[in-house]
Design an enzyme around this catalytic site. Sequence first.
Site, PDB file in Angstrom:
ATOM      1  CE  LYS A  39      -6.324   0.540   8.531  1.00 58.53           C
ATOM      2  NZ  LYS A  39      -5.853   1.939   8.405  1.00 58.53           N
ATOM      3  CE1 TYR A  49      -5.808   3.358  13.759  1.00 60.06           C
ATOM      4  CE2 TYR A  49      -8.177   3.074  13.508  1.00 60.06           C
ATOM      5  CZ  TYR A  49      -6.881   2.749  13.149  1.00 60.06           C
ATOM      6  OH  TYR A  49      -6.657   1.805  12.174  1.00 60.06           O
ATOM      7  CG  ASN A  72      -3.856   2.422   5.315  1.00 60.27           C
ATOM      8  OD1 ASN A  72      -4.843   1.944   5.875  1.00 60.27           O
ATOM      9  ND2 ASN A  72      -2.857   2.943   5.978  1.00 60.27           N
ATOM     10  CG  HIS A 108      -3.695  -0.972  12.502  1.00 62.97           C
ATOM     11  ND1 HIS A 108      -3.080   0.240  12.746  1.00 62.97           N
ATOM     12  CD2 HIS A 108      -3.498  -1.737  13.609  1.00 62.97           C
ATOM     13  CE1 HIS A 108      -2.543   0.208  13.964  1.00 62.97           C
ATOM     14  NE2 HIS A 108      -2.780  -0.991  14.511  1.00 62.97           N
ATOM     15  CD  GLU A 113      -2.380  -1.617  17.860  1.00 63.47           C
ATOM     16  OE1 GLU A 113      -2.301  -2.430  16.914  1.00 63.47           O
ATOM     17  OE2 GLU A 113      -1.953  -0.449  17.806  1.00 63.47           O
TER      18      GLU A 113
HETATM   19  P1  CMP Z   1      -3.115   2.655  10.593  1.00 58.65           P
HETATM   20  O1  CMP Z   1      -1.967   1.749  10.495  1.00 58.65           O
HETATM   21  O2  CMP Z   1      -4.471   2.095  10.764  1.00 58.65           O
HETATM   22  O3  CMP Z   1      -2.822   3.676  11.806  1.00 58.65           O
HETATM   23  C1  CMP Z   1      -3.335   4.989  11.848  1.00 58.65           C
HETATM   24  C2  CMP Z   1      -4.079   5.330  10.610  1.00 58.65           C
HETATM   25  O4  CMP Z   1      -4.336   6.690  10.392  1.00 58.65           O
HETATM   26  C3  CMP Z   1      -3.243   4.937   9.398  1.00 58.65           C
HETATM   27  O5  CMP Z   1      -3.153   3.547   9.278  1.00 58.65           O
HETATM   28  C4  CMP Z   1      -3.968   5.630   8.297  1.00 58.65           C
HETATM   29  O6  CMP Z   1      -5.062   4.897   7.796  1.00 58.65           O
HETATM   30  C5  CMP Z   1      -4.453   6.870   8.994  1.00 58.65           C
HETATM   31  N1  CMP Z   1      -3.623   7.998   8.607  1.00 58.65           N
HETATM   32  C6  CMP Z   1      -2.377   8.286   9.021  1.00 58.65           C
HETATM   33  N2  CMP Z   1      -1.947   9.440   8.448  1.00 58.65           N
HETATM   34  C7  CMP Z   1      -2.966   9.858   7.672  1.00 58.65           C
HETATM   35  C8  CMP Z   1      -3.124  10.979   6.838  1.00 58.65           C
HETATM   36  N3  CMP Z   1      -2.170  11.889   6.698  1.00 58.65           N
HETATM   37  N4  CMP Z   1      -4.291  11.108   6.169  1.00 58.65           N
HETATM   38  C9  CMP Z   1      -5.282  10.182   6.305  1.00 58.65           C
HETATM   39  N5  CMP Z   1      -5.178   9.099   7.103  1.00 58.65           N
HETATM   40  C10 CMP Z   1      -4.024   8.937   7.772  1.00 58.65           C
END
Ligand code: CMP
Length: 146
Positions: free
Chosen positions: A9, A49, A112, A115, A126
Site C-alpha cells: 500500500k 473493496y 496497514n 493487503h 484479485e
Molecule cells: P485490507 O487487507 O486491504 O482489506 C480491507 C481493508 O479495510 C483492510 O486491509 C484495512 O486497511 C481496512 N479496514 C478494515 N477494518 C478497518 C477498520 N475497522 N478501520 C479502518 N480500516 C479498516
Amino acid sequence: MERTLVIIKPDALSKKIVGKVITTFEQKDFKIVAFKMVLVSREKAEEFYQEHKGKEFYEPLVNFMSSNPCLVMVLEGENATQKIRDIAGNTDPQKAEEGTLRELYAQDNRHNILHAADSLKSAEREVKFFFSENEIHHWEGKIYKK
Ligand code: CMP
C-alpha cells in the site's frame, strides 16, 4: 502450488519499507510471478473493496488506496494465501502477532502497509483484477546460481 495477490500500500512506499516486505516473502520461499506499480483509480478501488461498501471505513479506505501508487504482485508458493496472511498479521497492527509485518511496520488498521487476499476464491478474483494471464510469469526450470 498456489498463487495469491498482495498489494503493497501507499504508506509502505512512503515509509521506504518495500524492500523489507519483499525480502520477508522471498526468505519464506515465495516466488514473485507478477509485479507492477499502479495508481489505482477511485473507481477501481471502490470495485476492489466492494464487499466493504457501507462500512464506516470504506470511504477513507478508498481515498487512501487511490491517493498514491501501490505495488501489486502475485506470489506463488505452497499454501500461499494462508501463509502470506500469517506473515502479514492482523489487519489492526495493535492486535498483530509479534514479528508480523503489520506489527513491525503498520501505523493503524487503514495504514496497514499491505493487503493480502483472504481466501483462495478472493485470491483468484484479485489476481484477475490486476493481471491478465499473459502478465504472469512461469519460472519452471530456471535456476540461477550466485
Ligand atoms: P485490507 O487487507 O486491504 O482489506 C480491507 C481493508 O479495510 C483492510 O486491509 C484495512 O486497511 C481496512 N479496514 C478494515 N477494518 C478497518 C477498520 N475497522 N478501520 C479502518 N480500516 C479498516
